[in-house]
Design a protein around this motif. Sequence first.
Motif, PDB file in Angstrom:
ATOM      1  N   ARG A   9       7.899  -6.024 -15.606  1.00 20.91           N
ATOM      2  CA  ARG A   9       9.111  -5.364 -15.128  1.00 20.91           C
ATOM      3  C   ARG A   9       9.481  -4.257 -16.098  1.00 20.91           C
ATOM      4  O   ARG A   9       9.382  -4.420 -17.308  1.00 20.91           O
ATOM      5  N   VAL A  10       9.889  -3.117 -15.531  1.00 23.31           N
ATOM      6  CA  VAL A  10      10.470  -2.044 -16.336  1.00 23.31           C
ATOM      7  C   VAL A  10      11.854  -1.761 -15.779  1.00 23.31           C
ATOM      8  O   VAL A  10      12.075  -1.814 -14.574  1.00 23.31           O
ATOM      9  N   SER A  11      12.794  -1.476 -16.683  1.00 20.07           N
ATOM     10  CA  SER A  11      14.188  -1.313 -16.289  1.00 20.07           C
ATOM     11  C   SER A  11      14.470  -0.005 -15.573  1.00 20.07           C
ATOM     12  O   SER A  11      15.356   0.069 -14.734  1.00 20.07           O
ATOM     13  N   ARG A  12      13.728   1.038 -15.932  1.00 17.20           N
ATOM     14  CA  ARG A  12      13.986   2.346 -15.331  1.00 17.20           C
ATOM     15  C   ARG A  12      12.762   2.833 -14.575  1.00 17.20           C
ATOM     16  O   ARG A  12      11.636   2.575 -14.964  1.00 17.20           O
ATOM     17  N   ARG A  13      13.019   3.544 -13.501  1.00 16.65           N
ATOM     18  CA  ARG A  13      11.928   4.042 -12.651  1.00 16.65           C
ATOM     19  C   ARG A  13      10.951   4.931 -13.411  1.00 16.65           C
ATOM     20  O   ARG A  13       9.766   4.942 -13.123  1.00 16.65           O
ATOM     21  N   GLU A  14      11.461   5.706 -14.394  1.00 16.46           N
ATOM     22  CA  GLU A  14      10.580   6.631 -15.110  1.00 16.46           C
ATOM     23  C   GLU A  14       9.702   5.938 -16.146  1.00 16.46           C
ATOM     24  O   GLU A  14       8.779   6.545 -16.688  1.00 16.46           O
ATOM     25  N   GLN A  15       9.967   4.661 -16.423  1.00 17.30           N
ATOM     26  CA  GLN A  15       9.131   3.926 -17.366  1.00 17.30           C
ATOM     27  C   GLN A  15       7.814   3.537 -16.704  1.00 17.30           C
ATOM     28  O   GLN A  15       7.742   3.338 -15.492  1.00 17.30           O
ATOM     29  N   ASN A  16       6.800   3.394 -17.534  1.00 21.40           N
ATOM     30  CA  ASN A  16       5.468   3.070 -17.035  1.00 21.40           C
ATOM     31  C   ASN A  16       5.115   1.635 -17.427  1.00 21.40           C
ATOM     32  O   ASN A  16       5.085   1.301 -18.608  1.00 21.40           O
ATOM     33  N   PRO A  17       4.813   0.781 -16.457  1.00 18.71           N
ATOM     34  CA  PRO A  17       4.493  -0.621 -16.754  1.00 18.71           C
ATOM     35  C   PRO A  17       3.016  -0.863 -17.076  1.00 18.71           C
ATOM     36  O   PRO A  17       2.600  -2.008 -17.244  1.00 18.71           O
ATOM     37  N   GLU A  18       2.205   0.204 -17.158  1.00 14.83           N
ATOM     38  CA  GLU A  18       0.758   0.033 -17.323  1.00 14.83           C
ATOM     39  C   GLU A  18       0.371  -0.797 -18.543  1.00 14.83           C
ATOM     40  O   GLU A  18      -0.566  -1.592 -18.480  1.00 14.83           O
ATOM     41  N   ALA A  19       1.083  -0.619 -19.669  1.00 11.15           N
ATOM     42  CA  ALA A  19       0.748  -1.391 -20.880  1.00 11.15           C
ATOM     43  C   ALA A  19       0.960  -2.887 -20.629  1.00 11.15           C
ATOM     44  O   ALA A  19       0.124  -3.711 -21.015  1.00 11.15           O
ATOM     45  N   GLN A  20       2.068  -3.232 -19.969  1.00 11.90           N
ATOM     46  CA  GLN A  20       2.326  -4.636 -19.654  1.00 11.90           C
ATOM     47  C   GLN A  20       1.239  -5.187 -18.737  1.00 11.90           C
ATOM     48  O   GLN A  20       0.727  -6.290 -18.947  1.00 11.90           O
ATOM     49  N   ILE A  21       0.911  -4.409 -17.714  1.00 11.15           N
ATOM     50  CA  ILE A  21      -0.105  -4.851 -16.750  1.00 11.15           C
ATOM     51  C   ILE A  21      -1.437  -5.092 -17.447  1.00 11.15           C
ATOM     52  O   ILE A  21      -2.098  -6.113 -17.215  1.00 11.15           O
ATOM     53  N   ALA A  22      -1.831  -4.172 -18.332  1.00  7.62           N
ATOM     54  CA  ALA A  22      -3.097  -4.312 -19.063  1.00  7.62           C
ATOM     55  C   ALA A  22      -3.094  -5.569 -19.931  1.00  7.62           C
ATOM     56  O   ALA A  22      -4.092  -6.310 -19.966  1.00  7.62           O
ATOM     57  N   GLU A  23      -1.992  -5.832 -20.615  1.00  7.15           N
ATOM     58  CA  GLU A  23      -1.903  -7.040 -21.453  1.00  7.15           C
ATOM     59  C   GLU A  23      -2.010  -8.304 -20.613  1.00  7.15           C
ATOM     60  O   GLU A  23      -2.679  -9.269 -21.001  1.00  7.15           O
ATOM     61  N   LEU A  24      -1.332  -8.307 -19.474  1.00  9.49           N
ATOM     62  CA  LEU A  24      -1.348  -9.486 -18.606  1.00  9.49           C
ATOM     63  C   LEU A  24      -2.745  -9.742 -18.047  1.00  9.49           C
ATOM     64  O   LEU A  24      -3.208 -10.889 -18.007  1.00  9.49           O
ATOM     65  N   VAL A  63       3.884 -13.731 -18.698  1.00  8.58           N
ATOM     66  CA  VAL A  63       4.759 -12.573 -18.909  1.00  8.58           C
ATOM     67  C   VAL A  63       4.538 -12.068 -20.325  1.00  8.58           C
ATOM     68  O   VAL A  63       4.124 -12.819 -21.204  1.00  8.58           O
ATOM     69  N   ARG A  64       4.823 -10.788 -20.538  1.00 11.03           N
ATOM     70  CA  ARG A  64       4.694 -10.244 -21.895  1.00 11.03           C
ATOM     71  C   ARG A  64       5.756 -10.869 -22.787  1.00 11.03           C
ATOM     72  O   ARG A  64       5.467 -11.312 -23.881  1.00 11.03           O
ATOM     73  N   ARG A  65       6.994 -10.847 -22.326  1.00 11.95           N
ATOM     74  CA  ARG A  65       8.118 -11.464 -23.026  1.00 11.95           C
ATOM     75  C   ARG A  65       9.004 -12.113 -21.986  1.00 11.95           C
ATOM     76  O   ARG A  65       9.056 -11.696 -20.836  1.00 11.95           O
ATOM     77  N   LEU A  66       9.753 -13.109 -22.398  1.00  7.30           N
ATOM     78  CA  LEU A  66      10.630 -13.837 -21.481  1.00  7.30           C
ATOM     79  C   LEU A  66      11.711 -12.936 -20.886  1.00  7.30           C
ATOM     80  O   LEU A  66      12.163 -13.161 -19.772  1.00  7.30           O
ATOM     81  N   ASP A  67      12.102 -11.883 -21.614  1.00 11.88           N
ATOM     82  CA  ASP A  67      13.136 -10.992 -21.089  1.00 11.88           C
ATOM     83  C   ASP A  67      12.662 -10.187 -19.875  1.00 11.88           C
ATOM     84  O   ASP A  67      13.450  -9.530 -19.215  1.00 11.88           O
ATOM     85  N   ARG A  68      11.393 -10.269 -19.552  1.00 12.55           N
ATOM     86  CA  ARG A  68      10.893  -9.611 -18.334  1.00 12.55           C
ATOM     87  C   ARG A  68      11.391 -10.347 -17.098  1.00 12.55           C
ATOM     88  O   ARG A  68      11.607  -9.749 -16.061  1.00 12.55           O
ATOM     89  N   ILE A  69      11.576 -11.681 -17.204  1.00 10.52           N
ATOM     90  CA  ILE A  69      12.004 -12.446 -16.027  1.00 10.52           C
ATOM     91  C   ILE A  69      13.487 -12.753 -16.013  1.00 10.52           C
ATOM     92  O   ILE A  69      14.040 -13.061 -14.964  1.00 10.52           O
ATOM     93  N   ALA A  70      14.135 -12.692 -17.190  1.00 12.36           N
ATOM     94  CA  ALA A  70      15.542 -13.095 -17.240  1.00 12.36           C
ATOM     95  C   ALA A  70      16.301 -12.298 -18.289  1.00 12.36           C
ATOM     96  O   ALA A  70      15.803 -12.084 -19.384  1.00 12.36           O
ATOM     97  N   GLY A  71      17.522 -11.913 -17.924  1.00 14.34           N
ATOM     98  CA  GLY A  71      18.340 -11.104 -18.815  1.00 14.34           C
ATOM     99  C   GLY A  71      19.309 -11.909 -19.661  1.00 14.34           C
ATOM    100  O   GLY A  71      20.054 -11.339 -20.447  1.00 14.34           O
ATOM    101  N   SER A  72      19.310 -13.214 -19.518  1.00 16.86           N
ATOM    102  CA  SER A  72      20.187 -14.045 -20.340  1.00 16.86           C
ATOM    103  C   SER A  72      19.495 -15.379 -20.594  1.00 16.86           C
ATOM    104  O   SER A  72      18.574 -15.767 -19.870  1.00 16.86           O
ATOM    105  N   GLU A  73      19.979 -16.063 -21.612  1.00 15.10           N
ATOM    106  CA  GLU A  73      19.422 -17.369 -21.953  1.00 15.10           C
ATOM    107  C   GLU A  73      19.540 -18.326 -20.766  1.00 15.10           C
ATOM    108  O   GLU A  73      18.603 -19.044 -20.433  1.00 15.10           O
ATOM    109  N   ARG A  74      20.690 -18.296 -20.131  1.00 15.38           N
ATOM    110  CA  ARG A  74      20.924 -19.193 -18.993  1.00 15.38           C
ATOM    111  C   ARG A  74      19.948 -18.911 -17.848  1.00 15.38           C
ATOM    112  O   ARG A  74      19.367 -19.830 -17.266  1.00 15.38           O
ATOM    113  N   MET A  75      19.778 -17.618 -17.521  1.00 12.21           N
ATOM    114  CA  MET A  75      18.846 -17.257 -16.445  1.00 12.21           C
ATOM    115  C   MET A  75      17.420 -17.681 -16.798  1.00 12.21           C
ATOM    116  O   MET A  75      16.680 -18.153 -15.933  1.00 12.21           O
TER     117      MET A  75
END
Length: 190
Positions: A9-24, A63-75
Amino acid sequence: MSDMIGYARVSRREQNPEAQIAELKAAGARRVFVDHGESSRISDRPEWKNCLDFLEPGDTLIVRRLDRIAGSERMAIEAINDLHERGVNIKSLTEPDIDTTTPMGKALFGMVAVFAQLRVDTIRDNTRRGLQHARANGRIGGRPRAMTPEQVDEAATMRATNKSLRYIAAVLGVSKTTVARALDDNTQRS
């Protein structure tokens, strides 16, 4: 047969997720779901939902990091718990302790879930005790009423003379819904 499925997941449309995809993919993800321009605080992300629908018992979500799936500890805890209940493991590439495919990862998650539940139960208990204390001292918890008892009586009088709810609301400086609710509550108490 179990699969390794990635989510990026990337937060902004202009960001490129390719690095995350390659790692995964390098970590063994057969398929990667990617959300562009989506906040982690929103659980209703389109590709996240597709990913959840795709996952089956025995699969591992990477996932690369847990913050990719959830924005808070509870989530995060809710998401991991949901996946666990469905028989899906989760593995973070940058947080080695978050790997429910290992005994240590399962144990760590179990402890985190227990403490999270303890926190929720403590907040609930403190709120209940605070409300009991307030009631014992003559105070009632909750949002204050928008209309005073005098205004409710005035509204009832106006309504008895066939004034519209809109008219009454304008005179009293409240919404039409507030007037209707107050009159309904007043009728039920009578």
